[in-house]
Design an enzyme around this catalytic site. Structure first.
Site, PDB file in Angstrom:
ATOM      1  N   CYS B  89       7.152  26.125  -4.840  1.00 24.15           N
ATOM      2  CA  CYS B  89       7.853  25.338  -5.856  1.00 24.15           C
ATOM      3  C   CYS B  89       7.241  23.946  -5.949  1.00 24.15           C
ATOM      4  CB  CYS B  89       9.345  25.285  -5.579  1.00 24.15           C
ATOM      5  SG  CYS B  89       9.774  25.119  -3.862  1.00 24.15           S
ATOM      6  N   GLY B  90       5.938  23.893  -5.944  1.00 22.76           N
ATOM      7  CA  GLY B  90       5.251  22.628  -6.146  1.00 22.76           C
ATOM      8  C   GLY B  90       5.518  21.651  -5.028  1.00 22.76           C
TER       9      GLY B  90
END
Lengths: 80, 297
Positions: B89-90
């Protein structure tokens, strides 16, 4: 006629026009009818009884909460 | 020139990765909607609670004793880092870890030197990330996200509040991602305890005119005793919900980018593949022609 809202942190349990509501107050059960004086009170475990304007009666189980009533607006915050 | 079969296999593998990322994006979008709904559901409750707190505190003489109020000096600090259990998720989790270690090694350096800073991780990624930064994680809550609701979150909040009232901690900070919208998360550090006195004052001055003469039952003190912890629970619950929504938003964005990148990669590979195929055909024709020429002579 009063407007009642019963809300928990997760959802709205009830919203509508009612004539009378019975609540399990910490100091004992009490009822709120039209034109009740502004009140803030704590609630304990028990049942809320609601009578809607159309005569339908419903019950809500709660574990405690708060109630605020003023100007025929009743808001009940419950922990369910 | 890479051979045709190699390129074909690579295209196939990139394509299947693209399918996975686009499916994950879809799943995150659905979960994000659910997480946003939870935030919307909580909002009316939080607003009303705040309103009641305001009416109580505006009617209140400061004599009311509040065990969550500020006290003397900071002795022991607790940092709570809210992250997720899953990755991909980055910068969602690494930002929290970075901020937490910044607090640990810089802001509260003098305390951490003396071992006066505890770190609690919520979410597996935070626990792992902090450990690799050399921060000792005192306790971690890893399974709160399964079947999460207000009650389960409150149990954790209760743990912090107990730590504060019993004097184990004197200052609690929460680091988490605040949800702005699907693409934007704000990393923030929030003072959880003690309750900031200026916050209450601000509300007082703002809404002072709306003061009504309420009946307080059983008593203002008892109502305050219920409202203040409840609003702390709500505050923490909101932080968790924000973090969950941010996680899905961040993952959605990350997966969207991954899907786009896979698309670009596939286009490039297809070009390469066609070039290689064309070269092969040209070669073949060349061979046939030169073979025919050889026979004619």
């Amino acid at each position: 006629m009063m407007h009642l809202e019963i809300i928990s942190p997760e959802k709205q349990m009830f919203a509508g026009e009612i004539t009378i509501v019975k609540l399990p107050g910490t100091l004992g059960s009490f009822e709120i009818m039209e034109n009740h004086a502004p009140i803030i009170s704590t609630l304990t475990k028990g049942k809320i009884k609601v009578k809607e304007t159309n005569g339908v009666i419903s019950y809500f189980e709660i574990n405690g909460g708060l109630i605020e009533a003023s100007n025929n607006e009743v808001k009940v915050l419950v922990e369910s | 020139m890479a051979n045709l079969k190699d390129i074909r296999t690579r295209i196939a593998s990139v394509k299947s990765t693209q399918q996975v990322t686009s499916a994950m994006k879809m799943v995150s979008a659905a979960k994000l909607r659910k997480a946003q709904d939870a935030i919307h559901m909580m909002r009316p409750y939080a607003e009303k609670l705040n309103e009641i707190l305001t009416s109580v505190s505006s009617n209140l003489d400061s004599s009311i004793d509040n065990k969550y109020a500020v006290r003397k000096d900071k002795e022991k600090i607790l940092i709570v880092a809210i992250t997720s259990n899953r990755g991909l998720c980055g910068g969602f989790n690494s930002n929290v870890v970075k901020k937490t270690s910044e607090l640990y090694f810089q802001t509260f350096n003098e305390y951490s030197q003396k071992g006066k800073v505890d770190v609690i991780a919520i979410g597996k990624k935070g626990a792992e990330g902090l450990k690799s930064k050399g921060i000792k994680v005192t306790k971690s809550f890893l399974d709160i996200y399964d079947g999460m609701n207000f009650t389960t979150v409150s149990e954790i909040t209760q743990y912090f509040m107990k730590g504060y009232t019993e004097g184990i901690y004197d200052h609690i900070e929460v680091v988490y991602n605040q949800f702005k919208n699907a693409a934007v998360q704000n990393l923030i550090t929030e003072q959880f305890l003690p309750v900031k006195p200026e916050e209450i004052k601000e509300v007082q001055s703002g809404k002072g005119e709306m003061r009504k003469d309420y009946i307080f039952e059983p008593s203002m003190q008892e109502i305050a005793d219920i409202i203040i912890p409840q609003s702390l629970r709500i505050q923490f619950y909101k932080a968790i919900l924000d973090s969950v929504a941010s996680e899905h938003g961040a993952r959605m964005t990350a997966m969207h980018k991954a899907t786009d990148n896979a698309g670009v990669l596939i286009r490039e590979l297809k070009l390469q593949y066609n070039q290689a195929r064309q070269t092969a055909i040209t070669n073949e024709i060349l061979e046939i022609v030169s073979g025919a020429n050889a026979q004619r002579n």
